[in-house]
Motif scaffolding. Structure first.
Motif, PDB file in Angstrom:
ATOM      1  N   GLY A  67     -38.015  24.685  23.151  1.00  0.00           N
ATOM      2  CA  GLY A  67     -39.651  25.007  23.341  1.00  0.00           C
ATOM      3  C   GLY A  67     -40.343  24.003  22.545  1.00  0.00           C
ATOM      4  N   TYR A  68     -41.641  24.030  23.127  1.00  0.00           N
ATOM      5  CA  TYR A  68     -42.395  23.386  22.231  1.00  0.00           C
ATOM      6  C   TYR A  68     -43.039  24.123  21.103  1.00  0.00           C
ATOM      7  CZ  TYR A  68     -42.963  20.527  26.601  1.00  0.00           C
ATOM      8  OH  TYR A  68     -42.720  19.868  27.671  1.00  0.00           O
ATOM      9  N   GLY A  69     -43.570  23.237  20.259  1.00  0.00           N
ATOM     10  CA  GLY A  69     -44.354  23.921  18.968  1.00  0.00           C
ATOM     11  C   GLY A  69     -45.632  24.516  19.290  1.00  0.00           C
ATOM     12  N   LYS A  70     -46.596  24.827  18.308  1.00  0.00           N
ATOM     13  CA  LYS A  70     -47.872  25.232  18.326  1.00  0.00           C
ATOM     14  C   LYS A  70     -48.871  24.462  18.424  1.00  0.00           C
ATOM     15  CE  LYS A  70     -46.895  29.938  16.832  1.00  0.00           C
ATOM     16  NZ  LYS A  70     -45.686  29.920  16.334  1.00  0.00           N
ATOM     17  N   GLU A  71     -48.775  22.823  18.585  1.00  0.00           N
ATOM     18  CA  GLU A  71     -49.644  21.719  18.287  1.00  0.00           C
ATOM     19  C   GLU A  71     -50.274  21.860  19.675  1.00  0.00           C
ATOM     20  OE1 GLU A  71     -48.428  18.181  16.409  1.00  0.00           O
ATOM     21  OE2 GLU A  71     -49.459  19.333  14.431  1.00  0.00           O
ATOM     22  N   ARG A  72     -51.573  21.108  19.661  1.00  0.00           N
ATOM     23  CA  ARG A  72     -52.335  20.776  20.493  1.00  0.00           C
ATOM     24  C   ARG A  72     -51.503  20.038  21.645  1.00  0.00           C
ATOM     25  NH1 ARG A  72     -58.216  20.993  20.665  1.00  0.00           N
ATOM     26  NH2 ARG A  72     -58.351  21.128  18.360  1.00  0.00           N
ATOM     27  N   TYR A  73     -51.606  20.131  23.011  1.00  0.00           N
ATOM     28  CA  TYR A  73     -50.817  19.214  23.848  1.00  0.00           C
ATOM     29  C   TYR A  73     -49.574  19.644  24.251  1.00  0.00           C
ATOM     30  CZ  TYR A  73     -54.301  15.581  22.236  1.00  0.00           C
ATOM     31  OH  TYR A  73     -55.644  14.831  21.943  1.00  0.00           O
ATOM     32  N   GLU A  74     -49.098  20.557  23.434  1.00  0.00           N
ATOM     33  CA  GLU A  74     -47.459  20.876  23.548  1.00  0.00           C
ATOM     34  C   GLU A  74     -47.357  21.959  24.600  1.00  0.00           C
ATOM     35  OE1 GLU A  74     -45.466  21.604  19.738  1.00  0.00           O
ATOM     36  OE2 GLU A  74     -46.016  19.616  19.224  1.00  0.00           O
ATOM     37  N   LYS A  75     -47.894  21.584  25.929  1.00  0.00           N
ATOM     38  CA  LYS A  75     -47.775  22.492  26.998  1.00  0.00           C
ATOM     39  C   LYS A  75     -47.137  21.720  28.211  1.00  0.00           C
ATOM     40  CE  LYS A  75     -51.746  25.164  25.451  1.00  0.00           C
ATOM     41  NZ  LYS A  75     -52.298  24.251  24.593  1.00  0.00           N
ATOM     42  N   GLU A  76     -46.354  22.577  28.934  1.00  0.00           N
ATOM     43  CA  GLU A  76     -45.608  21.803  30.266  1.00  0.00           C
ATOM     44  C   GLU A  76     -46.720  20.884  31.115  1.00  0.00           C
ATOM     45  OE1 GLU A  76     -42.467  24.032  31.314  1.00  0.00           O
ATOM     46  OE2 GLU A  76     -42.501  22.953  33.261  1.00  0.00           O
ATOM     47  N   GLU A  77     -47.799  21.553  31.370  1.00  0.00           N
ATOM     48  CA  GLU A  77     -48.807  20.908  32.268  1.00  0.00           C
ATOM     49  C   GLU A  77     -49.250  19.771  31.946  1.00  0.00           C
ATOM     50  OE1 GLU A  77     -49.593  20.783  35.357  1.00  0.00           O
ATOM     51  OE2 GLU A  77     -47.965  22.328  35.362  1.00  0.00           O
ATOM     52  N   MET A  78     -49.723  19.632  30.483  1.00  0.00           N
ATOM     53  CA  MET A  78     -50.224  18.380  29.707  1.00  0.00           C
ATOM     54  C   MET A  78     -49.200  17.293  29.719  1.00  0.00           C
ATOM     55  SD  MET A  78     -52.768  16.668  28.037  1.00  0.00           S
ATOM     56  CE  MET A  78     -52.763  15.633  26.810  1.00  0.00           C
ATOM     57  N   GLN A  79     -47.927  17.986  29.315  1.00  0.00           N
ATOM     58  CA  GLN A  79     -46.770  16.917  29.258  1.00  0.00           C
ATOM     59  C   GLN A  79     -46.375  16.009  30.384  1.00  0.00           C
ATOM     60  OE1 GLN A  79     -45.022  16.177  26.041  1.00  0.00           O
ATOM     61  NE2 GLN A  79     -46.727  17.520  25.087  1.00  0.00           N
ATOM     62  N   LYS A  80     -46.494  16.933  31.670  1.00  0.00           N
ATOM     63  CA  LYS A  80     -46.214  16.201  32.950  1.00  0.00           C
ATOM     64  C   LYS A  80     -47.150  15.268  33.358  1.00  0.00           C
ATOM     65  CE  LYS A  80     -44.322  20.076  35.651  1.00  0.00           C
ATOM     66  NZ  LYS A  80     -44.695  21.348  36.173  1.00  0.00           N
ATOM     67  N   GLU A  81     -48.605  15.471  32.846  1.00  0.00           N
ATOM     68  CA  GLU A  81     -49.567  14.355  33.126  1.00  0.00           C
ATOM     69  C   GLU A  81     -49.082  13.269  32.252  1.00  0.00           C
ATOM     70  OE1 GLU A  81     -51.590  14.241  35.685  1.00  0.00           O
ATOM     71  OE2 GLU A  81     -52.248  12.427  35.096  1.00  0.00           O
ATOM     72  N   VAL A  82     -49.001  13.526  30.800  1.00  0.00           N
ATOM     73  CA  VAL A  82     -48.715  12.458  29.950  1.00  0.00           C
ATOM     74  C   VAL A  82     -47.509  11.737  30.740  1.00  0.00           C
ATOM     75  CG1 VAL A  82     -47.735  12.177  27.697  1.00  0.00           C
ATOM     76  CG2 VAL A  82     -49.403  13.595  28.037  1.00  0.00           C
TER      77      VAL A  82
END
Ligand code: NYM
Ligand code: MG
Length: 226
Positions: free
Chosen positions: A156-171
């Motif tokens: 799983g992701y941590g609690k930092e900003r950006y650590e969300k699946e939708e954001m990571q897909k765009e990244v």
């Protein structure tokens, strides 16, 4: 400035700038640490660097933004990430010219990919790349490729900003647009050992060619070297 045959060049070679990039949780930190140990074992003077460097004054501002403690304008934060690289420029160049190989965990490609992924009007990929133009360019980018879905399953992701699946897909879509001729894509869904051996091969090739002293290129600038 290092010049071929200049008095300052005691050795003919230089260290290699090896960069790991990829989405969060793809294994960059593990692989970069292992690579430094491996290279040291082979007698290569290797150092581990990472960006953001959270221990400078600028880095502390970035850390506070990432943890959600502070809010900031997206453009301003982007420039802080870039400034955090510029403030390390001289030290990076000095280390490379002294023959040290730098294994770097994230750099300007993360900078451009993460901000561009926010889709803020005006902050397109070209805008995002601009402040990092002219930084030392990596000799090899090791892109650890992993789907954001698979990365999310890794504890799983941590609690930092950006650590969300939708954001990571765009990244990861933005990373694909940034790939250039220095990139080596390694499938990070393989075992740690399998990834490691491919990484070692790429690194050894780059260390060997940099020991011949090619000029260091400047990032995202045509043909400029330092
Ligand atoms: N990040 C990293 C950026 O948004 N811009 C940058 O220039 C860099 C170097 O910071 N989610 C993002 C990517 C990560 C976060 O990095 C912190 P790390 O490697 O998790 O400490
Ligand atoms: Mg992180």
């Amino acid at each position: 400035m290092a010049q071929n045959g200049g008095v300052s060049s005691q050795k003919s070679g230089r260290g290699a700038f090896l960069l790991f990039e990829g989405v969060d949780r793809c294994g960059k930190t593990t692989q970069s640490q292992r690579l430094v140990e491996y290279l040291k074992g082979k007698g290569v003077a290797a150092e581990l660097w990472r960006f953001p460097d959270r221990y400078t004054a600028i880095g502390r501002m970035i850390d506070s933004y990432l943890s959600g403690e502070t809010e900031a304008d997206d453009a301003a934060v982007h420039l802080l990430f870039s400034a955090n690289r510029w403030e390390k420029r001289e030290a990076m160049l000095a280390a490379l010219h002294a023959g040290h190989t730098l294994v770097v965990d994230r750099y300007a490609y993360s900078g451009a990919a993460f901000t561009a992924a926010k889709k803020v009007p005006g902050l397109d990929l070209e805008w995002c790349k601009a402040p990092d133009k002219g930084l030392p360019a990596p000799d090899a980018v090791i892109y650890l490729s992993m789907s954001p879905e698979a990365a999310a399953l890794r504890g799983g992701y941590g609690k930092e900003r950006y650590e969300k699946e939708e954001m990571q897909k765009e990244v990861s879509r933005q990373f694909a647009l940034l790939a250039d001729d220095t990139w080596h894509t390694v499938d990070a869904a393989q075992s740690v050992k399998a990834v490691e051996s491919q990484v070692q091969e790429i690194a050894e090739g780059a260390v060997a060619s940099c020991s011949k002293g090619p000029p260091l290129r400047l990032l995202w600038t045509e043909g400029s070297t330092v």
